[in-house]
Design a protein around this motif. Structure first.
Motif, PDB file in Angstrom:
ATOM      1  N   TYR A  52      46.191  78.736  35.555  1.00  0.00           N
ATOM      2  CA  TYR A  52      45.589  79.199  34.307  1.00  0.00           C
ATOM      3  C   TYR A  52      44.074  79.279  34.434  1.00  0.00           C
ATOM      4  CZ  TYR A  52      45.612  79.807  29.250  1.00  0.00           C
ATOM      5  OH  TYR A  52      45.491  80.305  27.987  1.00  0.00           O
ATOM      6  N   ILE A  53      43.479  78.313  35.129  1.00  0.00           N
ATOM      7  CA  ILE A  53      42.029  78.331  35.318  1.00  0.00           C
ATOM      8  C   ILE A  53      41.638  79.567  36.140  1.00  0.00           C
ATOM      9  CG2 ILE A  53      40.094  77.112  36.368  1.00  0.00           C
ATOM     10  CD1 ILE A  53      41.540  74.499  35.693  1.00  0.00           C
ATOM     11  N   PHE A  55      43.334  82.289  36.281  1.00  0.00           N
ATOM     12  CA  PHE A  55      43.553  83.427  35.375  1.00  0.00           C
ATOM     13  C   PHE A  55      42.342  83.649  34.478  1.00  0.00           C
ATOM     14  CE2 PHE A  55      44.797  84.569  30.998  1.00  0.00           C
ATOM     15  CZ  PHE A  55      45.253  85.853  31.225  1.00  0.00           C
ATOM     16  N   CYS A  56      41.810  82.551  33.930  1.00  0.00           N
ATOM     17  CA  CYS A  56      40.697  82.648  32.994  1.00  0.00           C
ATOM     18  C   CYS A  56      39.529  83.412  33.595  1.00  0.00           C
ATOM     19  CB  CYS A  56      40.267  81.245  32.573  1.00  0.00           C
ATOM     20  SG  CYS A  56      38.750  81.207  31.614  1.00  0.00           S
ATOM     21  N   PHE A  57      39.124  83.050  34.808  1.00  0.00           N
ATOM     22  CA  PHE A  57      37.899  83.647  35.350  1.00  0.00           C
ATOM     23  C   PHE A  57      38.138  85.024  35.942  1.00  0.00           C
ATOM     24  CE2 PHE A  57      37.046  78.999  35.449  1.00  0.00           C
ATOM     25  CZ  PHE A  57      36.228  79.035  34.346  1.00  0.00           C
ATOM     26  N   ALA A  59      40.470  87.110  34.779  1.00  0.00           N
ATOM     27  CA  ALA A  59      40.649  87.973  33.607  1.00  0.00           C
ATOM     28  C   ALA A  59      39.297  88.304  32.983  1.00  0.00           C
ATOM     29  CB  ALA A  59      41.554  87.291  32.582  1.00  0.00           C
ATOM     30  N   MET A  63      38.117  91.953  31.964  1.00  0.00           N
ATOM     31  CA  MET A  63      37.708  92.323  30.610  1.00  0.00           C
ATOM     32  C   MET A  63      36.309  92.943  30.612  1.00  0.00           C
ATOM     33  SD  MET A  63      40.366  91.686  29.189  1.00  0.00           S
ATOM     34  CE  MET A  63      39.898  92.357  27.616  1.00  0.00           C
ATOM     35  N   HIS A  69      35.723  92.320  26.089  1.00  0.00           N
ATOM     36  CA  HIS A  69      35.353  91.005  25.569  1.00  0.00           C
ATOM     37  C   HIS A  69      35.137  91.068  24.059  1.00  0.00           C
ATOM     38  CE1 HIS A  69      35.023  88.524  29.086  1.00  0.00           C
ATOM     39  NE2 HIS A  69      34.373  89.465  29.732  1.00  0.00           N
ATOM     40  N   ILE A  70      35.408  89.936  23.392  1.00  0.00           N
ATOM     41  CA  ILE A  70      35.198  89.887  21.942  1.00  0.00           C
ATOM     42  C   ILE A  70      33.697  89.862  21.668  1.00  0.00           C
ATOM     43  CG2 ILE A  70      35.648  88.608  19.820  1.00  0.00           C
ATOM     44  CD1 ILE A  70      38.030  87.343  21.178  1.00  0.00           C
ATOM     45  N   ARG A  71      33.257  90.728  20.757  1.00  0.00           N
ATOM     46  CA  ARG A  71      31.837  90.778  20.430  1.00  0.00           C
ATOM     47  C   ARG A  71      31.667  91.120  18.955  1.00  0.00           C
ATOM     48  NH1 ARG A  71      29.238  95.220  23.713  1.00  0.00           N
ATOM     49  NH2 ARG A  71      30.720  94.780  25.349  1.00  0.00           N
TER      50      ARG A  71
ATOM     51  N   PRO B  19      28.872  90.352  24.326  1.00  0.00           N
ATOM     52  CA  PRO B  19      30.098  89.572  24.153  1.00  0.00           C
ATOM     53  C   PRO B  19      29.800  88.106  23.837  1.00  0.00           C
ATOM     54  CG  PRO B  19      30.345  91.044  25.993  1.00  0.00           C
ATOM     55  CD  PRO B  19      28.940  91.215  25.492  1.00  0.00           C
ATOM     56  N   ILE B  20      30.586  87.536  22.910  1.00  0.00           N
ATOM     57  CA  ILE B  20      30.297  86.203  22.397  1.00  0.00           C
ATOM     58  C   ILE B  20      30.221  85.159  23.501  1.00  0.00           C
ATOM     59  CG2 ILE B  20      31.291  84.372  20.975  1.00  0.00           C
ATOM     60  CD1 ILE B  20      32.251  86.598  19.088  1.00  0.00           C
ATOM     61  N   PHE B  22      29.231  85.494  26.546  1.00  0.00           N
ATOM     62  CA  PHE B  22      27.963  85.551  27.266  1.00  0.00           C
ATOM     63  C   PHE B  22      26.812  85.092  26.377  1.00  0.00           C
ATOM     64  CE2 PHE B  22      30.561  88.771  29.494  1.00  0.00           C
ATOM     65  CZ  PHE B  22      30.658  88.096  30.687  1.00  0.00           C
ATOM     66  N   PHE B  47      32.440  74.971  32.274  1.00  0.00           N
ATOM     67  CA  PHE B  47      33.239  76.200  32.237  1.00  0.00           C
ATOM     68  C   PHE B  47      34.663  75.934  32.721  1.00  0.00           C
ATOM     69  CE2 PHE B  47      31.540  80.483  31.351  1.00  0.00           C
ATOM     70  CZ  PHE B  47      30.318  80.117  30.840  1.00  0.00           C
ATOM     71  N   ILE B  48      34.773  75.138  33.788  1.00  0.00           N
ATOM     72  CA  ILE B  48      36.112  74.895  34.337  1.00  0.00           C
ATOM     73  C   ILE B  48      36.915  73.997  33.411  1.00  0.00           C
ATOM     74  CG2 ILE B  48      37.361  73.851  36.262  1.00  0.00           C
ATOM     75  CD1 ILE B  48      34.929  74.798  38.006  1.00  0.00           C
ATOM     76  N   PRO B  51      39.233  75.893  30.091  1.00  0.00           N
ATOM     77  CA  PRO B  51      40.646  76.302  30.086  1.00  0.00           C
ATOM     78  C   PRO B  51      41.584  75.251  30.670  1.00  0.00           C
ATOM     79  CG  PRO B  51      39.494  77.401  31.864  1.00  0.00           C
ATOM     80  CD  PRO B  51      38.464  76.602  31.125  1.00  0.00           C
ATOM     81  N   SER B 274      44.812  87.412  25.612  1.00  0.00           N
ATOM     82  CA  SER B 274      44.488  85.997  25.821  1.00  0.00           C
ATOM     83  C   SER B 274      43.262  85.808  26.713  1.00  0.00           C
ATOM     84  CB  SER B 274      45.690  85.236  26.373  1.00  0.00           C
ATOM     85  OG  SER B 274      46.387  85.985  27.315  1.00  0.00           O
ATOM     86  N   GLY B 275      42.955  86.790  27.577  1.00  0.00           N
ATOM     87  CA  GLY B 275      41.802  86.651  28.460  1.00  0.00           C
ATOM     88  C   GLY B 275      40.488  86.400  27.739  1.00  0.00           C
ATOM     89  N   PRO B 276      40.096  87.272  26.801  1.00  0.00           N
ATOM     90  CA  PRO B 276      38.807  87.081  26.142  1.00  0.00           C
ATOM     91  C   PRO B 276      38.721  85.759  25.384  1.00  0.00           C
ATOM     92  CG  PRO B 276      39.679  89.243  25.666  1.00  0.00           C
ATOM     93  CD  PRO B 276      40.753  88.506  26.371  1.00  0.00           C
ATOM     94  N   ALA B 277      39.800  85.382  24.695  1.00  0.00           N
ATOM     95  CA  ALA B 277      39.780  84.133  23.931  1.00  0.00           C
ATOM     96  C   ALA B 277      39.552  82.956  24.867  1.00  0.00           C
ATOM     97  CB  ALA B 277      41.098  83.958  23.187  1.00  0.00           C
ATOM     98  N   LEU B 278      40.214  82.992  26.000  1.00  0.00           N
ATOM     99  CA  LEU B 278      40.117  81.891  26.949  1.00  0.00           C
ATOM    100  C   LEU B 278      38.706  81.779  27.515  1.00  0.00           C
ATOM    101  CD1 LEU B 278      41.951  79.838  28.109  1.00  0.00           C
ATOM    102  CD2 LEU B 278      42.471  81.382  29.966  1.00  0.00           C
ATOM    103  N   PHE B 279      38.086  82.935  27.798  1.00  0.00           N
ATOM    104  CA  PHE B 279      36.750  82.906  28.393  1.00  0.00           C
ATOM    105  C   PHE B 279      35.736  82.385  27.369  1.00  0.00           C
ATOM    106  CE2 PHE B 279      32.963  85.032  30.397  1.00  0.00           C
ATOM    107  CZ  PHE B 279      32.963  84.220  31.518  1.00  0.00           C
ATOM    108  N   ILE B 280      35.941  82.730  26.100  1.00  0.00           N
ATOM    109  CA  ILE B 280      35.057  82.170  25.069  1.00  0.00           C
ATOM    110  C   ILE B 280      35.192  80.655  25.030  1.00  0.00           C
ATOM    111  CG2 ILE B 280      34.655  82.026  22.582  1.00  0.00           C
ATOM    112  CD1 ILE B 280      35.293  84.904  22.361  1.00  0.00           C
ATOM    113  N   ALA B 282      35.945  78.732  27.487  1.00  0.00           N
ATOM    114  CA  ALA B 282      35.240  78.178  28.647  1.00  0.00           C
ATOM    115  C   ALA B 282      33.742  78.105  28.365  1.00  0.00           C
ATOM    116  CB  ALA B 282      35.515  79.046  29.878  1.00  0.00           C
ATOM    117  N   PRO B 333      36.748  82.806  17.995  1.00  0.00           N
ATOM    118  CA  PRO B 333      35.409  82.277  18.277  1.00  0.00           C
ATOM    119  C   PRO B 333      34.850  81.442  17.130  1.00  0.00           C
ATOM    120  CG  PRO B 333      35.420  84.684  18.357  1.00  0.00           C
ATOM    121  CD  PRO B 333      36.818  84.257  18.204  1.00  0.00           C
TER     122      PRO B 333
END
Lengths: 166, 425
Positions: A52-53, A55-57, A59, A63, A69-71, B19-20, B22, B47-48, B51, B274-280, B282, B333
């Motif tokens: 999953y970790i 996947f996070c980076f 993904a 994105m 990305h959400i903005r 993007p939020i 960043f 960051f690690i 997630p 799910s990608g963007p939510a997860l990166f936020i 992190a 977010p």
């Protein structure tokens, strides 16, 4: 060779992220069914989290490529198209600078923990922690790709003489 | 001064449309460079850790289950069941729309999945039956946010992780509020339908009803598996999500509508949801760490507590605050940023974290419907040929019953807490 590079560049992160999700799902299900069958496996949870970790980076890079990305785009939409492109180029340059800034420390952090091992699988944590800098390298490459795309759009605006929808 | 830089840069970056994730990253980095006390590898470390949580694995799994249901025609079957159940009431398809959303929300955890899958079918059917488009969109949009309230729920997974409370309890706490939302919306639909003279569907015979229920039986079992499994403690929420995926795949194969292509499409949708939510998450774990060392939550709590100690007044203020925030920031977010600040305050005035969790969820979900951002509206409006403003105006009326539910669950905690309290431990 060029073709391979092109295929790789087109969708590499998407496929990697998809593989990570599938492996993660299998780990979760493996843990669930092994428990229901009365022989719980110890490493199911850990593997799932590590995939999953990754996947996070990965993904995150994908994105960036598809600008997903959400903005908060609300205020930006007041600007004319041309200025929007310019603002996004500046943003991406800022992201690249900040990412390059922290990359050395992120790689160093991964290497520092090489001796540390995970509790259940006893793999070096290096293989988990290195996901962040590697994902960010891909992300930087994608940022550059987005900047190039934006510059091309700007040129189009110029030659067309009027703003066109992007 | 330092705090001014931290929050000032964050606000500026948000407004600039970066993007939020960043925005959080860059303003945290500026802070770290200014303070100069911590090594830079704290960035990688935080960051690690973002997630790195087993609970969070439920997000892509629930998202995948939802898109599988949408792409393999299960959504259509649910619509059929709802139609047989309530189609004969005044304003029939309006009620069908809401009931279908309630059933679907027992399988999927996000409002967007509800709007994008079921919503399309619903609006098409309502248009064919002669309903006005603005009414159809308003009903579809307002009922789609039942999805993340009734379990399973992607935002509840995030809330549970960030606030470290039981996700299972949050899930169960959403059941009564979710059903209340459906009921209140149906009352409003009846009122509208009477005034605008909308048709009612034919009442189906008992035998027909049984046939439809029989056909829809397997899809209808999904909520039973998920909620039942969590209630009895068989599954953790993450495992329930995994089981839901397997069940959805089996259903897809059984109905012969799952192809390799749909499967790849499901995976693709999964990354983009799910990608963007997860990166936020992190990036926010770095930012929230900074907020913790600067003791922002304590400062915020003592500021508000110095103003009033009254629990009910504080809940009211927080609700208004969240409604305003929700019109600009998407729920996920907003939750990730605000939970660490609001949590200590809620503990101080004695609000149960599960209770506050459901209140916050519902509150921020209402933001999905309100302009200027209103993501659900942006999915639905293009289906119609109406201007955005006109749809937004008719949606406002449908937000009122949702606000009524919000106020009720804010001031009657039992509505949320009674089911989690019955949970088998």
């Amino acid at each position: 060779m060029q073709k391979i590079v092109r295929i790789f560049y087109a969708d590499f992160e998407r496929w990697t992220a998809q593989v990570c999700v599938i492996l993660m799902a299998f780990s979760v299900l493996g843990q669930l069914f092994s428990r229901l069958l009365g022989h719980p496996i110890a490493w199911g949870e850990e593997t799932a989290r590590y995939f999953y970790i990754w996947f996070c980076f990965i993904a995150a890079a994908y994105m960036t490529k598809i600008r997903g990305h959400i903005r908060v785009a609300y205020f930006l939409n007041f600007l004319p198209d041309r200025s929007q492109r310019i603002v996004e180029i500046v943003q991406n340059i800022a992201i690249i600078i900040c990412m390059i800034w922290i990359l050395p420390s992120a790689f160093a952090y991964g290497i520092d923990v090489f001796q540390k091992r995970s509790p259940a699988l006893e793999i070096p944590m290096f293989y988990v922690y290195i996901s962040f800098p590697i994902g960010m390298v891909f992300l930087i490459i994608r940022c550059i790709g987005v900047i190039v795309e934006d510059i091309r759009l700007l040129r189009q605006f110029k030659s067309a003489g009027k703003p066109c929808s992007s | 001064m330092l705090l001014l830089v931290l929050f000032g840069s964050l606000a500026l970056l948000f407004v600039s449309g970066i993007p939020i994730a960043f925005a959080l990253f860059i303003s945290s980095l500026i802070y770290l460079l200014l303070i100069g006390e911590y090594p830079l590898n704290i960035v990688a470390q935080k960051f690690i850790s973002g997630p790195d949580s087993f609970t969070l694995l439920a997000i892509p799994l629930f998202v995948a289950a939802g898109s599988l249901m949408n792409l393999t025609g299960i959504t259509r079957r649910i619509f059929g069941v709802a139609n047989a159940l309530v189609g004969h009431l005044t304003g029939g398809l309006g009620h069908v729309n809401i009931v279908a959303s309630i059933i679907f929300s027992g399988m999927s955890g996000s409002a967007m999945a509800d709007a994008a899958g079921l919503g399309l079918i619903e609006i098409k059917a309502m248009r064919e039956a002669g309903y006005d488009d603005d009414f159809s969109v308003a009903v579809t949009a307002s009922s789609s946010i039942i999805g993340p309230i009734i379990p399973p729920s992607v935002p509840a997974v995030i809330y549970g992780t960030v606030a470290s409370v039981s996700v299972g309890a949050l899930f169960l706490g959403g059941i009564i509020p979710g059903l209340m939302m459906g009921l209140f919306l149906m009352v409003l639909v009846t009122f509208y339908a009477k005034r605008r003279g909308y048709p009612r569907g034919k009442r189906v015979s008992f035998r027909e009803l049984l046939r439809v229920l029989y056909e829809g039986f397997l899809p209808l079992m999904t909520p039973v598996i998920i909620i039942g499994g969590i209630w009895t403690g068989w599954f953790t929420p993450t495992e329930a999500a995994g089981a839901a995926c397997v069940y959805a795949i089996l259903l897809g194969l059984y109905y012969g509508e799952l192809t390799l292509q749909t499967f790849i499409e499901v995976l693709k949708q999964n990354i983009t949801v799910s990608g963007p939510a997860l990166f936020i998450l992190a990036a926010a774990s770095l930012f929230n760490w900074i907020m913790a060392i600067e003791q922002i939550p304590q400062i915020a709590a003592s500021f508000l507590l110095g103003f009033t100690q009254n629990k009910y007044l504080i809940l009211f203020i927080i609700n208004i605050f969240l409604l305003v925030i929700g019109t600009f920031l998407p729920p996920i977010p907003a939750m990730i940023l605000l939970i660490p600040i609001l949590d200590p305050l809620m503990t101080a005035v004695g609000v149960h974290p599960i209770h506050f969790g459901v209140v916050m969820l519902l509150n921020l979900m209402i933001g999905l419907l309100t302009p200027p951002v209103g993501p659900v509206l942006y999915v639905l409006v293009p289906i119609t040929e109406l201007p955005f403003e006109k749809v937004a105006r008719s949606v406002w009326v449908f937000i009122l019953p949702l606000i009524a539910v919000l106020l009720l669950i804010t001031y009657i905690p039992q509505l949320v807490l009674s089911i989690p309290n019955m949970m088998i431990r």
